[in-house]
Design a protein around this motif. Structure first.
Motif, PDB file in Angstrom:
ATOM      1  N   PRO A   1       0.792   9.709   9.325  1.00 20.28           N
ATOM      2  CA  PRO A   1       1.315   8.808  10.372  1.00 20.28           C
ATOM      3  C   PRO A   1       2.387   7.867   9.821  1.00 20.28           C
ATOM      4  CG  PRO A   1      -1.093   8.664  10.159  1.00 20.28           C
ATOM      5  CD  PRO A   1      -0.604   9.481   9.017  1.00 20.28           C
ATOM      6  N   LEU A   2       3.237   7.428  10.723  1.00 18.35           N
ATOM      7  CA  LEU A   2       4.271   6.473  10.346  1.00 18.35           C
ATOM      8  C   LEU A   2       3.638   5.223   9.752  1.00 18.35           C
ATOM      9  CD1 LEU A   2       6.834   6.442  13.281  1.00 18.35           C
ATOM     10  CD2 LEU A   2       7.218   7.132  10.915  1.00 18.35           C
ATOM     11  N   GLY A   3       4.206   4.717   8.677  1.00 16.95           N
ATOM     12  CA  GLY A   3       3.716   3.465   8.087  1.00 16.95           C
ATOM     13  C   GLY A   3       2.496   3.629   7.218  1.00 16.95           C
ATOM     14  N   PHE A   4       2.014   4.859   7.054  1.00 17.08           N
ATOM     15  CA  PHE A   4       0.791   5.095   6.280  1.00 17.08           C
ATOM     16  C   PHE A   4       0.928   4.559   4.862  1.00 17.08           C
ATOM     17  CE2 PHE A   4      -1.810   7.592   3.415  1.00 17.08           C
ATOM     18  CZ  PHE A   4      -3.015   7.695   4.076  1.00 17.08           C
TER      19      PHE A   4
ATOM     20  N   ARG B   1       1.047   0.767   4.589  1.00 19.87           N
ATOM     21  CA  ARG B   1      -0.275   0.147   4.747  1.00 19.87           C
ATOM     22  C   ARG B   1      -1.110   0.337   3.490  1.00 19.87           C
ATOM     23  NH1 ARG B   1       0.750   1.950  10.006  1.00 19.87           N
ATOM     24  NH2 ARG B   1      -0.298   3.955   9.774  1.00 19.87           N
ATOM     25  N   LEU B   2      -0.987   1.510   2.879  1.00 21.56           N
ATOM     26  CA  LEU B   2      -1.757   1.769   1.659  1.00 21.56           C
ATOM     27  C   LEU B   2      -1.270   0.853   0.536  1.00 21.56           C
ATOM     28  CD1 LEU B   2      -3.858   3.455   0.140  1.00 21.56           C
ATOM     29  CD2 LEU B   2      -2.055   5.081  -0.406  1.00 21.56           C
ATOM     30  N   ARG B   3       0.054   0.723   0.423  1.00 18.09           N
ATOM     31  CA  ARG B   3       0.606  -0.131  -0.643  1.00 18.09           C
ATOM     32  C   ARG B   3       0.120  -1.567  -0.457  1.00 18.09           C
ATOM     33  NH1 ARG B   3       6.128   0.831  -0.309  1.00 18.09           N
ATOM     34  NH2 ARG B   3       6.184  -0.835   1.213  1.00 18.09           N
ATOM     35  N   ASP B   4       0.123  -2.034   0.800  1.00 18.60           N
ATOM     36  CA  ASP B   4      -0.342  -3.396   1.062  1.00 18.60           C
ATOM     37  C   ASP B   4      -1.782  -3.566   0.605  1.00 18.60           C
ATOM     38  OD1 ASP B   4       2.077  -3.925   2.112  1.00 18.60           O
ATOM     39  OD2 ASP B   4       1.464  -3.837   4.213  1.00 18.60           O
TER      40      ASP B   4
END
Lengths: 142, 235
Positions: free
Chosen positions: B60-63, B66-69
């Motif tokens: 998904p877009l932004g996956f 979000r994981l890096r965050d």
């Protein structure tokens, strides 16, 4: 990984959560991985499956919706197994109900209780014929 | 050892049918006992073909963001705990180290996942490496027979504002380029265009910078960011 999680948890947002959780766990536990004891692939998928099972069983995050999508996912998983594969041949040798129960535990993460509920059978009987099925499967595969 | 952990319990752990306590006990034993570890692994391998039957889904877009965050969030917390016992400058340094570590962790995971995703995907009919004007590889194209095209960017292109990357191919070497789609997110993506013939060796692929919304003429108009000819992979 997403496909495995989606099949178990159904909802795309939950599947993404599970994969993200698993990746964070994989990173944190990378020092525990010992390639003498198993493949990286198996290790990664086990962490993912365990995370999905925890979400399904303890966090009440799995969605319960009808039987049709489940049946379809189980049938599709079986149909997609290569025809030459021993696992497929041995699963074919089981009673259809036993085969479906074994597949739904692995593919959908269903517990003994859920399988018994869906088959409308007593929990004790489901446990014992699942065990007999697993013994038969193991014998066939060894 | 077989008596201590019966085969049936190992199977139930692998299927997810064993109780939490039994699963924890078997997994813990496997860490100490090579025989249990081997049997557990064998049982996992027996069922692993079922994992391959799961659908391959696009990320998904932004996956990754979000994981890096999440990875970055986790590590500075550890640095902050350390700050209680060390001086402030050191704590600050550690926090930066933590952030860098989180970034590296994310990068390593992304690399691993990219390889993983590629391994899990159906084998492509063609692969093309797109090069920029300086001969640098900028994107990897993998075309499936149905023209589902996975575009993996190898560099983040320096796109001017109001421009979008558009991916093109020439199914007929003597014909006009056909658009495979836009990389709207500015990131790697999988594009699907129905109705094209299956891609073949020496087919041209290119990415151009087009106005937002895509080329107004439905033919490449902007500067070429990368281009290359497809090859059929040796599998």
């Amino acid at each position: 990984m997403l496909g495995i999680a989606r099949r178990m948890l159904r909802r795309p947002d939950l599947a993404e959560d599970a994969v993200q959780d698993a990746l964070v766990l994989i990173w944190r536990r990378s020092h525990q991985f010992d390639d003498m004891r198993g493949s990286a692939r198996g290790w990664i998928f086990t962490i993912l499956r365990n995370r999905c099972l925890t979400m399904l069983r303890h966090e009440d995050r799995g969605e319960d919706g009808g039987t049709d999508p489940d049946d379809h996912a189980v049938d599709a998983a079986f149909d997609d197994l290569p025809r030459t594969l021993d696992l497929r041949r041995c699963l074919e040798g089981l009673e259809p109900d036993t085969r479906r129960a074994i597949l739904s535990s692995y593919v959908l993460g269903h517990s003994h209780g859920e399988i018994a509920g869906r088959m409308n059978a007593p929990l004790g009987s489901v446990k014992s014929w699942l065990r007999r099925g697993l013994v038969k499967l193991r014998e066939c595969l060894s | 050892m077989t008596g201590q952990v019966p085969d049936i319990l190992i199977d139930e752990v692998v299927l997810g049918l064993a109780s939490d306590a039994d699963t924890a006990r078997v997994e813990e034993l496997a860490l100490r006992d090579a025989d249990v570890a081997r049997r557990l692994e064998q049982a996992r391998l027996r069922f692993m073909a079922l994992d391959d039957t799961a659908p391959v889904l696009p990320i998904p877009l932004g996956f990754w963001d979000r994981l890096r965050d999440r990875l970055e969030d986790a590590t500075p917390a550890q640095a902050a705990r350390a700050a209680r016992v060390v001086d402030l400058a050191r704590a600050r340094l550690r926090r930066w180290q933590g952030a860098a570590f989180g970034g590296m962790a994310a990068a390593a995971l992304m690399a691993a996942m990219l390889g993983w995703t590629l391994l899990q995907s159906p084998e492509p009919a063609v692969v093309a490496v797109l090069l920029d004007a300086d001969g640098e590889a900028v994107a990897l194209i993998e075309g499936q027979p149905d023209n589902t095209t996975r575009v993996t960017l190898l560099e983040r292109p320096d796109l001017p504002a109001g421009r979008v990357m558009q991916v093109w191919t020439k199914p007929d070497a003597d014909g006009l380029p056909v658009s495979l789609g836009l990389l709207v997110s500015g990131r790697s993506d999988t594009l699907t265009v129905p109705g094209l013939p299956a891609p073949g060796a020496s087919q041209l692929y290119e990415i151009t910078a087009e106005p937002d919304g895509g080329s107004p003429t439905n033919l490449p108009t902007g500067p070429i960011l990368g281009k290359g000819l497809a090859k059929e992979p040796v599998i």
